[in-house]
Design a protein around this motif. Structure first.
Motif, PDB file in Angstrom:
ATOM      1  N   LEU A  85      -1.878   1.926 -23.468  1.00  0.00           N
ATOM      2  CA  LEU A  85      -3.272   1.517 -23.290  1.00  0.00           C
ATOM      3  C   LEU A  85      -3.394   0.001 -23.175  1.00  0.00           C
ATOM      4  N   GLU A  86      -2.635  -0.731 -23.977  1.00  0.00           N
ATOM      5  CA  GLU A  86      -2.657  -2.192 -23.908  1.00  0.00           C
ATOM      6  C   GLU A  86      -2.139  -2.676 -22.554  1.00  0.00           C
ATOM      7  N   ALA A  87      -1.105  -2.030 -22.039  1.00  0.00           N
ATOM      8  CA  ALA A  87      -0.582  -2.395 -20.717  1.00  0.00           C
ATOM      9  C   ALA A  87      -1.636  -2.131 -19.636  1.00  0.00           C
ATOM     10  N   LEU A  88      -2.357  -1.027 -19.752  1.00  0.00           N
ATOM     11  CA  LEU A  88      -3.416  -0.721 -18.786  1.00  0.00           C
ATOM     12  C   LEU A  88      -4.560  -1.729 -18.888  1.00  0.00           C
ATOM     13  N   LYS A 127      -4.316  -4.869 -19.873  1.00  0.00           N
ATOM     14  CA  LYS A 127      -3.836  -6.131 -19.290  1.00  0.00           C
ATOM     15  C   LYS A 127      -3.843  -6.063 -17.769  1.00  0.00           C
ATOM     16  N   ALA A 128      -3.422  -4.932 -17.217  1.00  0.00           N
ATOM     17  CA  ALA A 128      -3.410  -4.773 -15.762  1.00  0.00           C
ATOM     18  C   ALA A 128      -4.833  -4.843 -15.211  1.00  0.00           C
ATOM     19  N   GLN A 129      -5.779  -4.216 -15.886  1.00  0.00           N
ATOM     20  CA  GLN A 129      -7.169  -4.249 -15.440  1.00  0.00           C
ATOM     21  C   GLN A 129      -7.736  -5.661 -15.553  1.00  0.00           C
ATOM     22  N   GLN A 130      -7.397  -6.352 -16.632  1.00  0.00           N
ATOM     23  CA  GLN A 130      -7.859  -7.723 -16.823  1.00  0.00           C
ATOM     24  C   GLN A 130      -7.302  -8.635 -15.723  1.00  0.00           C
ATOM     25  N   GLN A 131      -6.022  -8.460 -15.384  1.00  0.00           N
ATOM     26  CA  GLN A 131      -5.401  -9.243 -14.320  1.00  0.00           C
ATOM     27  C   GLN A 131      -6.083  -8.968 -12.984  1.00  0.00           C
ATOM     28  N   LYS A 132      -6.383  -7.700 -12.731  1.00  0.00           N
ATOM     29  CA  LYS A 132      -7.053  -7.338 -11.487  1.00  0.00           C
ATOM     30  C   LYS A 132      -8.434  -7.994 -11.406  1.00  0.00           C
ATOM     31  N   GLN A 133      -9.167  -7.972 -12.496  1.00  0.00           N
ATOM     32  CA  GLN A 133     -10.491  -8.593 -12.517  1.00  0.00           C
ATOM     33  C   GLN A 133     -10.396 -10.108 -12.304  1.00  0.00           C
ATOM     34  N   GLU A 134      -9.383 -10.717 -12.909  1.00  0.00           N
ATOM     35  CA  GLU A 134      -9.179 -12.159 -12.740  1.00  0.00           C
ATOM     36  C   GLU A 134      -8.895 -12.488 -11.277  1.00  0.00           C
ATOM     37  N   TRP A 135      -8.034 -11.697 -10.651  1.00  0.00           N
ATOM     38  CA  TRP A 135      -7.711 -11.925  -9.244  1.00  0.00           C
ATOM     39  C   TRP A 135      -8.951 -11.753  -8.366  1.00  0.00           C
ATOM     40  N   LEU A 136      -9.731 -10.721  -8.627  1.00  0.00           N
ATOM     41  CA  LEU A 136     -10.944 -10.496  -7.843  1.00  0.00           C
ATOM     42  C   LEU A 136     -11.922 -11.649  -8.006  1.00  0.00           C
ATOM     43  N   SER A 137     -12.022 -12.179  -9.226  1.00  0.00           N
ATOM     44  CA  SER A 137     -12.946 -13.294  -9.454  1.00  0.00           C
ATOM     45  C   SER A 137     -12.490 -14.560  -8.724  1.00  0.00           C
TER      46      SER A 137
END
Length: 110
Positions: free
Chosen positions: A52-55, A57-67
């Protein structure tokens, strides 16, 4: 006839290598399954939390890239804006063109 013998021999060697590789992969999978079967509830819970923590982090990274504009195709009008954009990211894909070249391509494909 000698060529057929070479092909048959090569086929047998390849078949044996493939069989050995398959056995190794199967043994590895069996050991992983056995390891999972022997886990208790606490270990399974830790494994679940780790995943869950890996997921997250992956979602957070995706949001950062989109921003930062990743995944968008847009024109950057000046060098200053270009450098401002690219210094925010580790990796960038750029398509440089000239107006005259771009018009020529549009005419050829139009």
């Amino acid at each position: 006839m000698e060529a057929n013998t070479s092909v048959d021999m090569f086929s047998k060697v390849l078949e044996n290598q493939l069989l050995q590789t398959t056995k190794l992969v199967e043994e590895h999978l069996d050991s992983e399954i056995q390891k999972l079967d022997q886990m208790d509830e606490d270990e399974l819970e830790r494994l679940k939390e780790k995943r869950l923590e890996a997921l997250r982090k992956a979602q957070q990274q995706k949001q950062e890239w989109l921003s930062k504009g990743h995944g968008e195709y847009r024109e950057i009008p000046s060098e200053r804006d270009f450098f401002q954009e690219v210094k925010e990211s580790k990796k960038v894909v750029c398509h440089f063109y000239r107006d005259s070249t771009f018009s020529l391509i549009a005419i050829l494909h139009g």
